[in-house]
Design a protein around this motif. Structure first.
Motif, mmCIF file in Angstrom:
data_model
loop_
_atom_site.group_PDB
_atom_site.id
_atom_site.type_symbol
_atom_site.label_atom_id
_atom_site.label_comp_id
_atom_site.label_asym_id
_atom_site.label_seq_id
_atom_site.Cartn_x
_atom_site.Cartn_y
_atom_site.Cartn_z
ATOM 1 N N ASN A 76 -91.682 45.240 11.385
ATOM 2 C CA ASN A 76 -90.880 45.925 10.383
ATOM 3 C C ASN A 76 -89.412 45.796 10.708
ATOM 4 O O ASN A 76 -88.915 46.411 11.643
ATOM 5 C CB ASN A 76 -91.260 47.397 10.305
ATOM 6 C CG ASN A 76 -92.433 47.585 9.371
ATOM 7 O OD1 ASN A 76 -92.837 46.653 8.703
ATOM 8 N ND2 ASN A 76 -92.970 48.779 9.323
ATOM 9 N N TYR A 77 -88.746 44.993 9.928
ATOM 10 C CA TYR A 77 -87.313 44.852 10.096
ATOM 11 C C TYR A 77 -86.613 45.914 9.271
ATOM 12 O O TYR A 77 -87.033 46.205 8.158
ATOM 13 C CB TYR A 77 -86.866 43.466 9.637
ATOM 14 C CG TYR A 77 -87.306 42.362 10.557
ATOM 15 C CD1 TYR A 77 -86.712 42.197 11.812
ATOM 16 C CD2 TYR A 77 -88.294 41.475 10.171
ATOM 17 C CE1 TYR A 77 -87.102 41.173 12.655
ATOM 18 C CE2 TYR A 77 -88.693 40.443 11.015
ATOM 19 C CZ TYR A 77 -88.090 40.302 12.254
ATOM 20 O OH TYR A 77 -88.474 39.285 13.086
ATOM 21 N N HIS A 78 -85.558 46.455 9.835
ATOM 22 C CA HIS A 78 -84.783 47.469 9.124
ATOM 23 C C HIS A 78 -83.518 46.855 8.559
ATOM 24 O O HIS A 78 -82.766 46.212 9.284
ATOM 25 C CB HIS A 78 -84.398 48.608 10.078
ATOM 26 C CG HIS A 78 -85.536 49.516 10.362
ATOM 27 N ND1 HIS A 78 -86.374 49.327 11.429
ATOM 28 C CD2 HIS A 78 -85.995 50.596 9.697
ATOM 29 C CE1 HIS A 78 -87.303 50.277 11.413
ATOM 30 N NE2 HIS A 78 -87.102 51.048 10.368
ATOM 31 N N ILE A 79 -83.311 47.071 7.277
ATOM 32 C CA ILE A 79 -82.132 46.539 6.603
ATOM 33 C C ILE A 79 -81.334 47.699 6.025
ATOM 34 O O ILE A 79 -81.905 48.596 5.405
ATOM 35 C CB ILE A 79 -82.547 45.576 5.474
ATOM 36 C CG1 ILE A 79 -83.301 44.374 6.052
ATOM 37 C CG2 ILE A 79 -81.320 45.125 4.672
ATOM 38 C CD1 ILE A 79 -83.824 43.402 5.004
ATOM 39 N N LEU A 80 -80.034 47.662 6.242
ATOM 40 C CA LEU A 80 -79.153 48.615 5.574
ATOM 41 C C LEU A 80 -78.604 47.935 4.330
ATOM 42 O O LEU A 80 -78.045 46.840 4.412
ATOM 43 C CB LEU A 80 -77.993 49.027 6.484
ATOM 44 C CG LEU A 80 -76.970 49.948 5.806
ATOM 45 C CD1 LEU A 80 -77.574 51.303 5.451
ATOM 46 C CD2 LEU A 80 -75.742 50.139 6.682
ATOM 47 N N LEU A 81 -78.781 48.577 3.193
ATOM 48 C CA LEU A 81 -78.295 48.037 1.921
ATOM 49 C C LEU A 81 -77.266 49.005 1.348
ATOM 50 O O LEU A 81 -77.599 50.141 1.028
ATOM 51 C CB LEU A 81 -79.470 47.878 0.952
ATOM 52 C CG LEU A 81 -79.139 47.536 -0.505
ATOM 53 C CD1 LEU A 81 -78.418 46.203 -0.595
ATOM 54 C CD2 LEU A 81 -80.391 47.528 -1.357
ATOM 55 N N ALA A 82 -76.021 48.563 1.277
ATOM 56 C CA ALA A 82 -74.961 49.411 0.737
ATOM 57 C C ALA A 82 -74.384 48.792 -0.522
ATOM 58 O O ALA A 82 -73.818 47.704 -0.491
ATOM 59 C CB ALA A 82 -73.858 49.605 1.777
ATOM 60 N N LEU B 247 -73.975 44.324 2.407
ATOM 61 C CA LEU B 247 -72.869 45.144 1.899
ATOM 62 C C LEU B 247 -72.341 44.564 0.598
ATOM 63 O O LEU B 247 -72.169 43.354 0.475
ATOM 64 C CB LEU B 247 -71.713 45.149 2.908
ATOM 65 C CG LEU B 247 -72.007 45.660 4.320
ATOM 66 C CD1 LEU B 247 -70.811 45.388 5.228
ATOM 67 C CD2 LEU B 247 -72.333 47.148 4.294
ATOM 68 N N ASP B 248 -72.055 45.440 -0.350
ATOM 69 C CA ASP B 248 -71.360 45.009 -1.547
ATOM 70 C C ASP B 248 -69.874 44.954 -1.215
ATOM 71 O O ASP B 248 -69.377 45.776 -0.445
ATOM 72 C CB ASP B 248 -71.630 46.026 -2.663
ATOM 73 C CG ASP B 248 -71.031 45.575 -3.984
ATOM 74 O OD1 ASP B 248 -71.079 44.369 -4.271
ATOM 75 O OD2 ASP B 248 -70.519 46.429 -4.722
ATOM 76 N N TYR B 249 -69.171 43.975 -1.783
ATOM 77 C CA TYR B 249 -67.734 43.865 -1.500
ATOM 78 C C TYR B 249 -66.997 45.084 -2.063
ATOM 79 O O TYR B 249 -66.307 45.798 -1.350
ATOM 80 C CB TYR B 249 -67.191 42.573 -2.123
ATOM 81 C CG TYR B 249 -65.839 42.139 -1.592
ATOM 82 C CD1 TYR B 249 -64.785 43.031 -1.471
ATOM 83 C CD2 TYR B 249 -65.632 40.819 -1.208
ATOM 84 C CE1 TYR B 249 -63.550 42.614 -0.981
ATOM 85 C CE2 TYR B 249 -64.408 40.397 -0.720
ATOM 86 C CZ TYR B 249 -63.366 41.308 -0.612
ATOM 87 O OH TYR B 249 -62.159 40.883 -0.129
ATOM 88 N N GLY C 264 -66.956 46.472 1.393
ATOM 89 C CA GLY C 264 -67.868 45.826 2.331
ATOM 90 C C GLY C 264 -67.128 45.121 3.455
ATOM 91 O O GLY C 264 -67.568 45.119 4.612
ATOM 92 N N VAL C 265 -65.980 44.532 3.111
ATOM 93 C CA VAL C 265 -65.200 43.830 4.131
ATOM 94 C C VAL C 265 -64.634 44.818 5.151
ATOM 95 O O VAL C 265 -64.666 44.567 6.360
ATOM 96 C CB VAL C 265 -64.080 42.986 3.469
ATOM 97 C CG1 VAL C 265 -63.064 42.532 4.496
ATOM 98 C CG2 VAL C 265 -64.691 41.785 2.768
ATOM 99 N N GLU C 266 -64.168 45.966 4.681
ATOM 100 C CA GLU C 266 -63.650 46.981 5.610
ATOM 101 C C GLU C 266 -64.758 47.498 6.521
ATOM 102 O O GLU C 266 -64.546 47.704 7.719
ATOM 103 C CB GLU C 266 -63.025 48.143 4.829
ATOM 104 C CG GLU C 266 -61.705 47.781 4.198
ATOM 105 C CD GLU C 266 -61.201 48.821 3.192
ATOM 106 O OE1 GLU C 266 -60.022 48.763 2.846
ATOM 107 O OE2 GLU C 266 -61.999 49.688 2.754
ATOM 108 N N VAL C 267 -65.926 47.697 5.953
ATOM 109 C CA VAL C 267 -67.065 48.145 6.768
ATOM 110 C C VAL C 267 -67.376 47.103 7.837
ATOM 111 O O VAL C 267 -67.580 47.421 9.011
ATOM 112 C CB VAL C 267 -68.317 48.404 5.893
ATOM 113 C CG1 VAL C 267 -69.543 48.666 6.773
ATOM 114 C CG2 VAL C 267 -68.087 49.577 4.952
ATOM 115 N N CYS C 268 -67.365 45.839 7.443
ATOM 116 C CA CYS C 268 -67.678 44.763 8.386
ATOM 117 C C CYS C 268 -66.612 44.667 9.479
ATOM 118 O O CYS C 268 -66.936 44.486 10.662
ATOM 119 C CB CYS C 268 -67.824 43.440 7.651
ATOM 120 S SG CYS C 268 -68.600 42.179 8.665
#
Length: 127
Positions: A3-9, A53-55, A62-66
């Motif tokens: 089970n892979y965990h993915i964060l989807l924002a 991440l959505d931009y 998304g870029v700031e989060v990254c």
């Protein structure tokens, strides 16, 4: 499959629903965030195998989060990041790359295209 965990924002509920359904059908466990701040909160608490991440999101892009992800001590510092974006300009790509985004997907895209990218990145990380 593990089970892979993915964060989807993503701040678009309909798209989040569609992507969550698509990924969950393949056995991935999805944690959803509806804005950049929500994503950051999760990223500090829990380790993910992949981050989507959505931009353009409220609170933080998304870029700031990254950028935050790559420059602060947190459990996801080296986790692959997929950036979803309607911005296809070269300068946006450059900015995403500088922020540490692993893969860039331009909207509109098909859920299956995303799934392929997810499988590539999770397969490669080999965790």
């Amino acid at each position: 499959m593990a089970n892979y965990h993915i964060l989807l924002a993503d701040d678009e509920a309909a798209l989040r629903f569609l992507l969550t359904e698509t990924l969950a059908d393949e056995g991935y466990e999805i944690t959803e965030a509806e804005d950049g701040q929500g994503a950051l909160d999760y990223l500090q608490e829990k380790r993910f195998d992949l981050i989507i991440l959505d931009y353009m999101m409220p609170e933080r892009t998304g870029v700031e989060v990254c950028e935050w992800l790559r420059s602060h001590g947190n459990p996801n510092r080296d986790t692959p990041v997929i950036l979803l974006t309607a911005k296809a300009l070269e300068k946006d790509r450059e900015r995403a790359k500088e922020a540490g985004v692993t893969q860039y997907i331009v909207k509109p895209f098909s859920p299956l295209q995303l799934l392929d990218t997810v499988e590539d990145l999770i397969g490669k990380s080999g965790s």
